[in-house]
Design an enzyme around this catalytic site. Sequence first.
Site, PDB file in Angstrom:
ATOM      1  N   TYR A 365       0.717  -1.174   0.006  1.00 33.46           N
ATOM      2  CA  TYR A 365       0.045   0.093  -0.045  1.00 33.46           C
ATOM      3  C   TYR A 365       0.835   1.229   0.259  1.00 33.46           C
ATOM      4  O   TYR A 365       0.535   2.229  -0.670  1.00 33.46           O
ATOM      5  CB  TYR A 365      -0.904   0.112   1.123  1.00 33.46           C
ATOM      6  N   GLY A 366       2.087   0.949   0.915  1.00 36.76           N
ATOM      7  CA  GLY A 366       2.940   2.403   0.906  1.00 36.76           C
ATOM      8  C   GLY A 366       2.100   3.754   1.063  1.00 36.76           C
ATOM      9  O   GLY A 366       2.578   4.597   0.332  1.00 36.76           O
TER      10      GLY A 366
END
Length: 434
Positions: A365-366
């Site tokens: 997702y970061g």
Amino acid sequence: MADNIDLYSDRGAKLKSGVDLMAISPMRNAAIKKIVTGIKRTAAVDLAGIEKTLATSSIGGKGRKIPGREMKLDIVKNAEKIRSRVADLVKVDDSDDTNVESLNGGKQLLVQVPSPRIDVAAEYVSSLTCAASATTQAIIDTFNIGMFDSPTIKSAVWGQYPQTLDMVGGNVKSIVEIPQKDEGFGYTLRNVMANHLAATCKFNAMNTAALCSTLETVGVHEMGDALGIQERHRLLAYGLQGLNANNLVYGTVKAQGKTGTIGTVVHAIVEKALADKIISADKKFASGYTTYKTSDVGKWNAYCAAGTMAATMINCGAMRAPQSVSAVLLYFNDIVEKETSLPGCDFGKVQGVAVGFSFFSHSIYGGGGPGTFNGNHVTTRHSKGLGVPCVAAAVALDAGVQIYSPAKTSQLVGDVFSAVEEFREPIKAIAEAV
């Protein structure tokens, strides 16, 4: 029988001996009360930001500009006049505890509204609203602004509010979020960005952990989760993990710092728990594997909490980056459970935080990176008081590898809130108050 602890500084120096555990309770410790009330009373005003906003007519935040509404005002040069006028406006009477200070050559104001403005209120936003209103009026008065330009001054200070819930694009900030952003009962003091905490404590990892742990613990009390037998359980973990009680965190980090790993910290904490008779061998299997038992679940949990913090400082400190903190939260406790057969920190909830947190902070997702998180987030809130302090400590050890670094998210908050000693050095303040 009362539990006694020794309190140590952020450098491992003994500050107080034989302290009753209840003396560090937020319900009893005067310094903790001062920190909490101080946070509710304090707002940071960015005078340099207001001056720039007006000069460029970039009002309301990123991507917003109103050509033709530029105003060239020497706000920073007149900071003392503005400071004095703000103090006059926010005070209730001449003898109250109003405190308004000009910082960094007039670039910022520290505004601490008088206690009655917080006491006689349903919420804690008077610091923000009164600081913003007073600053707006002070600038209008100082520069004799007319009625047609006054709204521009207001927008430079308040940002998009009230079109938005908070002051988006404004130049007044609190260290806590507005009430509408809290996830439920008691989350206000848990809703503080890790970057804010690290910047406030000037990137001292021990004090950052202590400030975060203190706010989390106050939140736990506010939630009603520290009553009866839970009070001792919570305070033991708070003392050992957050306040370096018995020098367990600092001593472990110092001993393990040069060559230590998550695994060697597990060994050190288990050996310490055995030596202190917190745990003992229970059953030995044919393979040689030994299970352990404890006669004091609260103390064992506190040792695990301190170990999790020490492992975080050693691992993230070695790489000078906070991204591995989720791995530390997970695998320190996973290994502890396999090593002892006993539950890890917070009975598995710290591991639960780690799994979701890693995904949201820097994995597939970061999202925003560890520094943008707080104890109010969906992935962090289930461990109450014991997960996020490690995240905050990791951020304090960061050499600048986050995309959303404290320099980007927390410069104003750090510059202003670090001027208050008990915010900047909570370990010392809390020890002095017992």
